[in-house]
Design a protein around this motif. Structure first.
Motif, short mmCIF file in Angstrom:
data_model
loop_
_atom_site.label_atom_id
_atom_site.label_comp_id
_atom_site.label_asym_id
_atom_site.label_seq_id
_atom_site.Cartn_x
_atom_site.Cartn_y
_atom_site.Cartn_z
N SER A 205 0.84 -1.20 0.00
CA SER A 205 0.00 0.00 0.00
C SER A 205 0.87 1.25 0.00
CB SER A 205 -0.89 0.00 1.25
OG SER A 205 -1.51 1.27 1.40
N LYS A 206 0.45 2.24 -0.78
CA LYS A 206 1.16 3.51 -0.76
C LYS A 206 0.92 4.25 0.55
CE LYS A 206 1.82 4.14 -5.68
NZ LYS A 206 1.24 4.50 -6.97
N ASP A 207 -0.12 3.83 1.28
CA ASP A 207 -0.40 4.40 2.60
C ASP A 207 0.13 3.51 3.71
OD1 ASP A 207 -1.98 6.39 1.29
OD2 ASP A 207 -3.63 4.93 1.18
N ASP A 208 1.08 2.64 3.39
CA ASP A 208 1.61 1.69 4.38
C ASP A 208 2.05 2.40 5.66
OD1 ASP A 208 2.91 -1.33 4.55
OD2 ASP A 208 4.13 0.15 5.58
N GLY A 209 2.79 3.49 5.51
CA GLY A 209 3.20 4.26 6.68
C GLY A 209 4.49 3.77 7.32
N ILE A 242 -3.54 -4.27 6.76
CA ILE A 242 -3.61 -5.20 5.63
C ILE A 242 -4.03 -6.59 6.11
CG2 ILE A 242 -2.32 -6.25 3.70
CD1 ILE A 242 -2.84 -3.13 3.46
N TRP A 243 -3.42 -7.10 7.19
CA TRP A 243 -3.87 -8.42 7.68
C TRP A 243 -4.86 -8.31 8.82
CZ3 TRP A 243 1.17 -6.77 7.71
CH2 TRP A 243 1.69 -6.37 8.95
N GLU A 244 -4.84 -7.17 9.55
CA GLU A 244 -5.79 -7.05 10.67
C GLU A 244 -7.22 -7.03 10.15
OE1 GLU A 244 -4.56 -3.67 12.98
OE2 GLU A 244 -2.95 -4.81 13.97
N LYS A 245 -7.44 -6.38 9.01
CA LYS A 245 -8.78 -6.39 8.42
C LYS A 245 -8.95 -7.61 7.53
CE LYS A 245 -9.68 -1.46 8.76
NZ LYS A 245 -9.70 -0.18 8.04
N GLY A 246 -7.90 -7.97 6.83
CA GLY A 246 -7.92 -9.22 6.06
C GLY A 246 -8.33 -9.08 4.61
N ASN A 247 -9.25 -8.15 4.31
CA ASN A 247 -9.78 -8.10 2.94
C ASN A 247 -8.74 -7.71 1.90
OD1 ASN A 247 -10.09 -5.60 4.38
ND2 ASN A 247 -11.24 -4.81 2.65
#
Ligand SMILES: N[C@@H](CC(=O)c1ccccc1NC=O)C(=O)O
Length: 261
Positions: A205-209, A242-247
């Motif tokens: 993600s470009k918003d990875d942070g 990314i994995w906490e939400k999963g989708n």
């Protein structure tokens, strides 16, 4: 059916934990083989997950795949049945972790089997041991998916100098290059990964942070050229989401499954 606790993180009745070595409690992996209504396609794949957390965060472990499993296995999930038919099961690995300053352990009172004192190459050694220990023993994957990863340690130490403390907690400096997958060539990968079709999905993600976009871009260049089916998938959300939400993790898996078919 894979059953799940409706309120909490995924509690799957059929998920089984195996211990692949007995030096440390983290030398384990979880297997879920869903029994479903939909029939498997002949090309169905096992999803083998290797969690992140800078190989030291005790709060990130094999269970971090559960939200993604829930997204795929929940009956109401949109377009999930198509993906379900292409997935034979899930194996999520644990491996020994390095010490973490926010989770100090006293080596004098902590039993060695729960002590986090791993040093590279303990981590990849454990992962290889886990892969070999599986039912059939996993040899060469059909596809590799990199998710929100660091692929070049020397480069990230330049963009984020404070990360070197995290790297050095689990790895001596002499391994920084060797442990950086972006620093290997396409030829080296082809030699070790002897398959006709090598699917590589790099998802970020470009918003990875936490890990900037130059890391996945650099990884992609290592897999350019003949012999690879690659795709850079742009995910939405911050590093842990990314994995906490999963989708979004599921979207990366879905792309790999598509390319394998
Ligand atoms: N939660 C980790 C930090 C972490 O995971 C991380 C930090 C910076 C860049 C990437 C990270 N994750 C790698 O998978 C820790 O507390 O050590």
């Amino acid at each position: 059916m894979a059953t799940k606790d409706a309120s909490g993180p995924g509690v799957f009745q059929n998920m089984v934990r195996h211990q692949y070595a007995s030096d440390n409690i983290l030398q384990s992996y979880d297997v879920l083989k869903p029994q479903r209504q939909v029939s498997h396609s002949p090309k169905a794949s096992w999803i083998v997950y290797i969690h992140g957390g800078y190989f030291r965060d005790p709060k990130v472990d094999s269970t971090s795949l559960k939200p993604a499993i829930s997204c795929i296995e929940e009956p109401q999930a949109t377009s999930a049945s198509d993906l379900q038919s292409r997935i034979s099961g899930y194996a999520s690995l644990n491996y020994r972790l390095a010490p973490h300053p926010a989770h100090p352990q006293d080596p004098n009172t902590t039993p060695s089997y729960t002590l986090n004192s791993a040093k590279w190459p303990d981590q990849p050694d454990d992962i290889l041991a886990a892969l070999k220990a599986g039912e059939a023993g996993i040899t060469l994957p059909r596809a590799v998916v990199g998710v929100s990863g660091i692929y070049d340690f020397p480069a990230i130490h330049k963009t984020n100098p404070d990360y070197e403390d995290m790297t050095s907690s689990g790895m001596d400096k002499k391994y920084y290059e060797e442990a950086s997958p972006a620093l290997y060539t396409a030829e080296e990968y082809k030699e070790k990964w002897d398959k006709e079709k090598r699917v590589v999905v790099i998802a970020h993600s470009k918003d990875d942070g936490l890990v900037s976009w130059d890391q996945p871009e650099e990884m992609m260049t290592a897999f350019s050229g003949d012999g690879f089916a690659t795709e850079l998938v742009e995910l939405k959300g911050q590093h842990n989401e990314i994995w906490e939400k999963g989708n979004e993790l599921v979207r990366a898996i879905q792309k790999a499954v598509e390319l394998v078919a």
